[in-house]
Enzyme design. Sequence first.
Site, short mmCIF file in Angstrom:
data_model
loop_
_atom_site.label_atom_id
_atom_site.label_comp_id
_atom_site.label_asym_id
_atom_site.label_seq_id
_atom_site.Cartn_x
_atom_site.Cartn_y
_atom_site.Cartn_z
N ASP A 30 43.79 19.02 -28.24
CA ASP A 30 43.66 20.39 -27.53
C ASP A 30 42.42 20.64 -27.18
O ASP A 30 42.02 21.44 -26.22
CB ASP A 30 44.03 21.58 -28.57
CG ASP A 30 44.11 22.99 -27.88
OD1 ASP A 30 44.62 22.89 -26.94
OD2 ASP A 30 43.68 23.88 -28.67
N ASP A 35 40.89 18.26 -23.93
CA ASP A 35 41.77 18.21 -22.67
C ASP A 35 40.86 19.07 -21.67
O ASP A 35 40.70 18.51 -20.43
CB ASP A 35 43.05 19.00 -22.70
CG ASP A 35 43.31 20.45 -23.43
OD1 ASP A 35 41.74 20.90 -23.57
OD2 ASP A 35 43.90 21.14 -23.41
N ARG A 38 36.99 18.38 -17.15
CA ARG A 38 35.72 18.43 -16.41
C ARG A 38 35.06 16.89 -15.84
O ARG A 38 34.43 16.77 -14.75
CB ARG A 38 34.51 18.95 -17.20
CG ARG A 38 34.81 20.43 -17.49
CD ARG A 38 33.41 21.21 -18.31
NE ARG A 38 33.88 20.68 -19.58
CZ ARG A 38 34.49 21.48 -20.78
NH1 ARG A 38 35.26 22.57 -20.14
NH2 ARG A 38 34.46 21.14 -21.76
N ASP A 85 47.30 24.97 -21.63
CA ASP A 85 46.56 25.17 -22.63
C ASP A 85 47.01 26.19 -23.71
O ASP A 85 47.45 25.77 -25.04
CB ASP A 85 44.86 25.09 -22.75
CG ASP A 85 44.21 24.79 -24.13
OD1 ASP A 85 44.31 25.84 -24.47
OD2 ASP A 85 44.29 23.74 -24.55
N HIS A 86 47.05 27.37 -23.05
CA HIS A 86 47.37 28.38 -23.79
C HIS A 86 48.84 28.51 -24.20
O HIS A 86 49.43 28.85 -25.46
CB HIS A 86 47.09 29.64 -23.32
CG HIS A 86 45.73 30.31 -23.42
ND1 HIS A 86 44.63 29.50 -22.97
CD2 HIS A 86 45.24 31.24 -24.08
CE1 HIS A 86 43.36 30.09 -23.37
NE2 HIS A 86 43.70 31.14 -24.25
N ASP A 93 49.56 26.06 -27.20
CA ASP A 93 48.90 26.70 -28.31
C ASP A 93 49.84 27.79 -28.88
O ASP A 93 50.07 27.94 -29.96
CB ASP A 93 47.56 27.26 -28.13
CG ASP A 93 46.51 26.40 -27.69
OD1 ASP A 93 46.79 25.21 -28.23
OD2 ASP A 93 45.46 26.58 -27.31
#
Length: 421
Positions: free
Chosen positions: A101, A104, A109, A122-123, A126
Amino acid sequence: MGYIPQQSLENLKKYSYKGVDKSIISRYVLNPFWTWFVTLWPLSVAPNTITLTGLAIVFFNFFTMIYYDPMYLTEKGGAEGPPQWIYFTWALGLFAYQSLDAIDGKQARRTGMAGPLGEMFDHGCDAMNTTLEVILASQALNLGRSWWTVASQIATLANFYLTTWEEYHTGQLYLGVCSGPVEGILMIVAIYTITGFYGPSFWDQKFFTVTRLDHISFLHKLPNLPLNESFMVFGAFGMAFNIISSYINVRRATKAAGKPSVRPLLLLLPFVVAASIQIAWLSQPEFNNSAIINSATFVPFLCAWGLQFAHQVGRMILAHVTSTPFPRWDWIWIWSIIGAVDANLPHLLGRAPIIQTSLRNTTIFVYLTLTISFLVYARFCTLVINDITNYLGIACFTVRRKDEHGVWRHKEVPTVDEKRS
């Protein structure tokens, strides 16, 4: 017409991720490890693939709990607990999730794929991990089917909601000196490890007795709680600190922007409403042994709650990246309201429930709620990902982008020298 309105899609190109991490452990210990770890991944691997891999590991941990402790989901009496070695795999799995996590964004980037889609993805992962870890950690702490587990669910989801609420109003993700994604996860990893050595019953020992503070006279006025309940009390103080810290950051940001600093507090009410609905449903008077908290429907109930929460915060993040109004209402709550009202008809009208008339009917209704919650969240994720990828001309799980002719091509990743320049 897609899920996201056209005028909102146009705001996606204006979005840029901003984050602050004040964790000492993250800065001096974990971040050097993450910086090295991300170099092991080929540039052809998309950041979202790494995120999804981490979530898959957590799901594997969850399924091992079900496999080795089926009584937790099949019998009213409760769980016996999986073999102790399983807790070590949970610790390794959660640490792997934290690491994946964390990298990533670095991979995004490296590959030039950073953007709003990664923030949403991502959220979303999560949010699902949050409830799964509540269930696993409560099992490791020997809390089982209890109101302490419910309190843990509320506190954990509240911290996640606060972070998302804060990011919406400040424009950046703020992680303090002690945050859930860093120190919180490491504490749970430690809990799994300790349980692996000593078993879940270790946490039933009294706090003052284990710490040898019971001989101090003035502490006798305080209750000598078990270690697991003491951990919950400690979490309550942590949540209070996070509430204050988040509001200070939001107040500072709103004042700097010349906006009212009290109005954002009203946007905490959607979480209070959603949690109150679930608590009301769980607080049902037991009718024909149909109380959820005492039955095998407790885990699927928590999972349904977690999926509804993921949908709620997913819409909050979407509002953040598209600069649209904060979502105050979620229609999926209607289903849970029906369940809560029906379960409490003995209190409200002095009559038996209409739907949840027996444990069997309650089980069917809870699993139906879980199914609907999953489908609603899956639909939301699919539509949002489809809209963002089509508009920005990017892929979700591959490092590809559409060229000016609309043809999919693998994204050209800049070399190290080009990045430095």
